[in-house]
Design a protein around this motif. Structure first.
Motif, PDB file in Angstrom:
ATOM      1  N   LEU A  56       7.834 -37.046   9.681  1.00  0.00           N
ATOM      2  CA  LEU A  56       8.320 -37.490  10.843  1.00  0.00           C
ATOM      3  C   LEU A  56       9.274 -37.100  11.642  1.00  0.00           C
ATOM      4  CD1 LEU A  56       9.458 -40.918   8.878  1.00  0.00           C
ATOM      5  CD2 LEU A  56       7.313 -40.823  10.315  1.00  0.00           C
ATOM      6  N   VAL A  57       9.884 -35.981  11.327  1.00  0.00           N
ATOM      7  CA  VAL A  57      10.739 -35.025  11.912  1.00  0.00           C
ATOM      8  C   VAL A  57       9.949 -34.339  12.838  1.00  0.00           C
ATOM      9  CG1 VAL A  57      12.323 -32.905  11.806  1.00  0.00           C
ATOM     10  CG2 VAL A  57      12.682 -34.710  10.363  1.00  0.00           C
ATOM     11  N   VAL A  58       8.898 -33.654  12.361  1.00  0.00           N
ATOM     12  CA  VAL A  58       7.838 -32.788  13.415  1.00  0.00           C
ATOM     13  C   VAL A  58       7.384 -33.687  14.404  1.00  0.00           C
ATOM     14  CG1 VAL A  58       5.688 -31.627  13.166  1.00  0.00           C
ATOM     15  CG2 VAL A  58       7.463 -31.267  11.482  1.00  0.00           C
ATOM     16  N   GLY A  60       8.707 -36.445  15.657  1.00  0.00           N
ATOM     17  CA  GLY A  60       9.771 -37.047  16.591  1.00  0.00           C
ATOM     18  C   GLY A  60       9.969 -35.586  17.600  1.00  0.00           C
ATOM     19  N   ARG A  61       9.940 -34.509  17.054  1.00  0.00           N
ATOM     20  CA  ARG A  61      10.311 -33.402  17.876  1.00  0.00           C
ATOM     21  C   ARG A  61       9.047 -33.399  19.077  1.00  0.00           C
ATOM     22  NH1 ARG A  61      12.519 -28.910  13.566  1.00  0.00           N
ATOM     23  NH2 ARG A  61      14.494 -29.834  12.995  1.00  0.00           N
ATOM     24  N   PHE A  62       7.890 -33.429  18.385  1.00  0.00           N
ATOM     25  CA  PHE A  62       6.629 -33.261  19.225  1.00  0.00           C
ATOM     26  C   PHE A  62       6.613 -34.359  20.315  1.00  0.00           C
ATOM     27  CE2 PHE A  62       2.445 -34.651  20.365  1.00  0.00           C
ATOM     28  CZ  PHE A  62       1.941 -33.243  21.043  1.00  0.00           C
ATOM     29  N   LEU A  63       7.044 -35.715  19.859  1.00  0.00           N
ATOM     30  CA  LEU A  63       7.324 -36.585  20.959  1.00  0.00           C
ATOM     31  C   LEU A  63       8.286 -36.609  21.929  1.00  0.00           C
ATOM     32  CD1 LEU A  63       6.140 -39.589  21.722  1.00  0.00           C
ATOM     33  CD2 LEU A  63       7.667 -40.464  20.144  1.00  0.00           C
ATOM     34  N   ARG A  64       9.383 -35.924  21.361  1.00  0.00           N
ATOM     35  CA  ARG A  64      10.620 -35.757  22.275  1.00  0.00           C
ATOM     36  C   ARG A  64      10.179 -34.746  23.436  1.00  0.00           C
ATOM     37  NH1 ARG A  64      15.200 -32.389  19.545  1.00  0.00           N
ATOM     38  NH2 ARG A  64      13.441 -30.841  19.959  1.00  0.00           N
ATOM     39  N   ASP A  65       9.591 -33.370  22.918  1.00  0.00           N
ATOM     40  CA  ASP A  65       9.257 -32.359  23.830  1.00  0.00           C
ATOM     41  C   ASP A  65       8.285 -32.622  24.880  1.00  0.00           C
ATOM     42  OD1 ASP A  65      11.308 -31.165  22.714  1.00  0.00           O
ATOM     43  OD2 ASP A  65       9.890 -29.842  21.260  1.00  0.00           O
ATOM     44  N   THR A  66       7.163 -33.605  24.403  1.00  0.00           N
ATOM     45  CA  THR A  66       6.156 -33.622  25.219  1.00  0.00           C
ATOM     46  C   THR A  66       6.101 -35.159  25.839  1.00  0.00           C
ATOM     47  OG1 THR A  66       4.931 -34.679  23.312  1.00  0.00           O
ATOM     48  CG2 THR A  66       4.692 -32.266  23.676  1.00  0.00           C
ATOM     49  N   VAL A  67       6.871 -36.042  25.435  1.00  0.00           N
ATOM     50  CA  VAL A  67       6.730 -37.451  26.149  1.00  0.00           C
ATOM     51  C   VAL A  67       8.113 -37.687  26.669  1.00  0.00           C
ATOM     52  CG1 VAL A  67       6.424 -39.990  25.933  1.00  0.00           C
ATOM     53  CG2 VAL A  67       4.834 -38.143  24.727  1.00  0.00           C
ATOM     54  N   LEU A  68       8.917 -37.707  25.726  1.00  0.00           N
ATOM     55  CA  LEU A  68      10.267 -38.453  26.112  1.00  0.00           C
ATOM     56  C   LEU A  68      11.208 -37.525  27.022  1.00  0.00           C
ATOM     57  CD1 LEU A  68      11.626 -39.525  22.500  1.00  0.00           C
ATOM     58  CD2 LEU A  68      10.386 -41.054  24.335  1.00  0.00           C
ATOM     59  N   ARG A  69      11.249 -36.240  26.730  1.00  0.00           N
ATOM     60  CA  ARG A  69      11.904 -35.448  27.918  1.00  0.00           C
ATOM     61  C   ARG A  69      11.429 -35.423  29.347  1.00  0.00           C
ATOM     62  NH1 ARG A  69      13.549 -29.707  25.455  1.00  0.00           N
ATOM     63  NH2 ARG A  69      14.840 -31.265  23.924  1.00  0.00           N
ATOM     64  N   ILE A 251      14.068 -28.908  -3.923  1.00  0.00           N
ATOM     65  CA  ILE A 251      12.758 -28.597  -4.122  1.00  0.00           C
ATOM     66  C   ILE A 251      11.749 -29.466  -3.327  1.00  0.00           C
ATOM     67  CG2 ILE A 251      11.402 -28.792  -6.049  1.00  0.00           C
ATOM     68  CD1 ILE A 251      13.677 -28.513  -8.148  1.00  0.00           C
ATOM     69  N   ALA A 252      11.906 -30.596  -2.985  1.00  0.00           N
ATOM     70  CA  ALA A 252      10.928 -31.197  -2.259  1.00  0.00           C
ATOM     71  C   ALA A 252      10.944 -30.628  -0.760  1.00  0.00           C
ATOM     72  CB  ALA A 252      11.475 -32.606  -2.032  1.00  0.00           C
ATOM     73  N   GLY A 253      11.922 -30.053  -0.210  1.00  0.00           N
ATOM     74  CA  GLY A 253      12.034 -29.224   1.051  1.00  0.00           C
ATOM     75  C   GLY A 253      10.997 -28.066   0.813  1.00  0.00           C
ATOM     76  N   HIS A 254      11.235 -27.282  -0.264  1.00  0.00           N
ATOM     77  CA  HIS A 254      10.433 -26.318  -0.435  1.00  0.00           C
ATOM     78  C   HIS A 254       9.076 -26.385  -0.467  1.00  0.00           C
ATOM     79  CE1 HIS A 254      13.903 -23.185  -0.535  1.00  0.00           C
ATOM     80  NE2 HIS A 254      14.362 -24.283  -1.588  1.00  0.00           N
ATOM     81  N   LEU A 255       8.757 -27.601  -1.256  1.00  0.00           N
ATOM     82  CA  LEU A 255       7.445 -27.985  -1.301  1.00  0.00           C
ATOM     83  C   LEU A 255       6.871 -28.585  -0.067  1.00  0.00           C
ATOM     84  CD1 LEU A 255       7.720 -29.891  -4.728  1.00  0.00           C
ATOM     85  CD2 LEU A 255       6.746 -27.648  -4.350  1.00  0.00           C
ATOM     86  N   SER A 256       7.465 -29.374   0.619  1.00  0.00           N
ATOM     87  CA  SER A 256       6.976 -29.722   1.978  1.00  0.00           C
ATOM     88  C   SER A 256       6.787 -28.575   2.815  1.00  0.00           C
ATOM     89  CB  SER A 256       8.173 -30.429   2.589  1.00  0.00           C
ATOM     90  OG  SER A 256       7.527 -31.016   3.924  1.00  0.00           O
ATOM     91  N   ARG A 257       7.936 -27.445   2.911  1.00  0.00           N
ATOM     92  CA  ARG A 257       7.557 -26.420   3.793  1.00  0.00           C
ATOM     93  C   ARG A 257       6.109 -25.399   3.450  1.00  0.00           C
ATOM     94  NH1 ARG A 257      12.148 -24.412   2.885  1.00  0.00           N
ATOM     95  NH2 ARG A 257      13.236 -25.213   4.351  1.00  0.00           N
ATOM     96  N   ALA A 258       6.216 -25.478   1.970  1.00  0.00           N
ATOM     97  CA  ALA A 258       4.735 -24.730   1.600  1.00  0.00           C
ATOM     98  C   ALA A 258       3.570 -25.605   1.967  1.00  0.00           C
ATOM     99  CB  ALA A 258       4.926 -24.553   0.004  1.00  0.00           C
ATOM    100  N   ALA A 259       3.598 -27.098   1.947  1.00  0.00           N
ATOM    101  CA  ALA A 259       2.532 -27.532   2.278  1.00  0.00           C
ATOM    102  C   ALA A 259       2.414 -27.709   3.634  1.00  0.00           C
ATOM    103  CB  ALA A 259       2.675 -29.260   1.862  1.00  0.00           C
ATOM    104  N   GLY A 260       3.163 -27.380   4.502  1.00  0.00           N
ATOM    105  CA  GLY A 260       3.096 -27.396   6.001  1.00  0.00           C
ATOM    106  C   GLY A 260       2.561 -25.941   6.435  1.00  0.00           C
ATOM    107  N   ARG A 261       2.926 -24.889   5.770  1.00  0.00           N
ATOM    108  CA  ARG A 261       2.362 -23.723   5.964  1.00  0.00           C
ATOM    109  C   ARG A 261       0.850 -23.688   5.515  1.00  0.00           C
ATOM    110  NH1 ARG A 261       7.477 -20.019   3.643  1.00  0.00           N
ATOM    111  NH2 ARG A 261       8.916 -20.415   5.463  1.00  0.00           N
ATOM    112  N   LEU A 262       0.741 -24.149   4.403  1.00  0.00           N
ATOM    113  CA  LEU A 262      -0.873 -24.385   3.787  1.00  0.00           C
ATOM    114  C   LEU A 262      -1.623 -24.938   4.953  1.00  0.00           C
ATOM    115  CD1 LEU A 262      -2.848 -23.840   1.789  1.00  0.00           C
ATOM    116  CD2 LEU A 262      -2.349 -26.004   0.550  1.00  0.00           C
ATOM    117  N   LEU A 263      -1.248 -26.411   5.549  1.00  0.00           N
ATOM    118  CA  LEU A 263      -1.927 -27.007   6.491  1.00  0.00           C
ATOM    119  C   LEU A 263      -1.826 -26.454   7.703  1.00  0.00           C
ATOM    120  CD1 LEU A 263      -0.646 -30.663   5.796  1.00  0.00           C
ATOM    121  CD2 LEU A 263      -2.942 -29.699   5.018  1.00  0.00           C
ATOM    122  N   GLY A 264      -0.946 -25.678   7.901  1.00  0.00           N
ATOM    123  CA  GLY A 264      -1.060 -24.646   9.280  1.00  0.00           C
ATOM    124  C   GLY A 264      -2.065 -23.484   9.213  1.00  0.00           C
TER     125      GLY A 264
END
Length: 368
Positions: A56-58, A60-69, A251-264
């Motif tokens: 949701l954070v990612v 929201g940032r994409f929506l803010r930079d591309t649409v809302l701003r 720990i969930a933050g580290h896992l989420s970051r690792a999952a994001g890097r894997l998906l990237g």
């Protein structure tokens, strides 16, 4: 249970530095028993929440930079164009000049006449009234001083002297008698009050011990042996749950970051790198070939055709202009040439100088 974590404030020889660090088993056996199960359960519950939160954070940032701003900037510009600029123009070119005109008109119609009336009418009238008032005040003051002296003499001999006699010979003896009677009654009242105070003190002591034995001591025992241990246990449980939530969130933050890097990485391998290779290896050479073999020749041919068309149009315009000139010449004849303009200054030797004027020598002046 042995604590394997080293205190961050301890030195090389185990000497503590600063405040002592709370050990992992500081809560006793209860904290050690509930720590691992609570952390495992909280981790299982928190990891999906943290991953959804990061997504949701990612987004929201994409929506803010591309649409809302951009939309916000467009709306801000539109609001300035629709509201601010018209209001500024109306204020600058409408309200301010009108206000200045009204101020000047008010100055001419109100302020200047009012100042004139105040200076030449009200001020002389006020000075005259002030002089009259000072004269009348002096007369009233003289009459008032005489009246005050008369009233003071009457008040002294009609009120003050009789009142002094009444106080000295009537009220003072009566007051002394009443004071003596009051002192007697006060002694009697003190004795009665002392007896009542002793009775009330005895009753208060009895009630105090009754309340202490029936209410205070049972409540104190309940607090000391039941509520306080239960509160400490609940505090340990709450502290462990809070620590578990903190660890699980990190720990969930580290896992989420690792999952994001894997998906990237997968996206780069599956989509980005093949698209970049296709763009560089296939589309770019094909585009260059199309540009060199098709686009550029067509562009050159278009430029040549345009140049030839412009030249043809220029020749046609020149031919049409010459044809119009020939027709005008056949119908109206040759146009008259420009008439010579007479020059105001003479030519050649007829020019004027300091020694001669229009060809005649100037004779030197004779001395008389």
């Amino acid at each position: 249970m042995v604590d394997l974590e080293k205190a961050p404030g301890a030195g090389a020889e185990g000497e503590p530095q600063g405040e002592p660090v709370r050990r992992s088993d500081a809560g006793g056996c209860l904290a050690v028993a509930i720590r691992m199960p609570v952390r495992i359960v909280v981790l299982v519950l928190v990891v999906p929440v943290r991953m959804v939160w990061d997504v949701l954070v990612v987004a929201g940032r994409f929506l803010r930079d591309t649409v809302l701003r951009p939309v916000g900037r467009a709306l801000a510009w539109l609001a300035r164009a629709v509201f601010v600029w018209p209001l500024v123009g109306a204020w600058r070119y409408g309200v301010v000049p009108l206000a200045k005109g009204v101020a000047r008109l008010g100055n001419l119609l109100l302020v200047v006449p009012a100042v004139w009336v105040y200076r030449w009418v009200l001020t002389p009238v006020g000075h005259a009234l002030a002089r009259c008032g000072r004269g009348v005040g002096a007369v009233i003051a003289a009459v008032g001083r005489g009246l005050y002296a008369a009233l003071a003499w009457l008040a002294r001999y009609l009120v003050a002297v009789p009142a002094g006699w009444l106080y000295a010979w009537v009220l003072t003896p009566a007051g002394h008698a009443l004071a003596w009677c009051g002192r007697g009654l006060l002694w009697c009242g003190r004795g009665v009050a002392r007896g009542v105070g002793l009775a009330v003190t005895g009753v208060g002591v009895v009630l105090y011990w009754i309340v202490r034995v029936l209410l205070v001591l049972p409540a104190l025992a309940l607090w000391r042996w039941v509520l306080a241990p239960a509160g400490r246990a609940l505090a340990v449980v709450g502290r462990e749950i809070g620590d578990a939530l903190g660890h699980a969130w990190r720990i969930a933050g580290h896992l989420s970051r690792a999952a994001g890097r894997l998906l990237g990485t997968l996206f780069r391998w599956i989509v980005a790198d093949p698209a970049r290779w296709v763009y560089r290896s296939i589309l770019t050479p094909v585009g260059h070939a199309v540009r060199d073999t098709v686009v550029r020749p067509l562009a050159q041919a278009g430029r040549s055709a345009g140049r030839a068309a412009r030249q043809a149009l220029a020749s046609a315009r020149l031919s049409a202009r010459q044809a119009r000139a020939d027709v005008r010449r056949m119908l109206f004849g040759e146009p008259a040439g420009p008439r010579p303009v007479e020059r105001r200054e003479p030519l050649g030797a007829q020019t004027r100088t300091l020694e001669k004027r229009t060809g005649r020598e100037t004779s030197p002046p004779t001395r008389g």
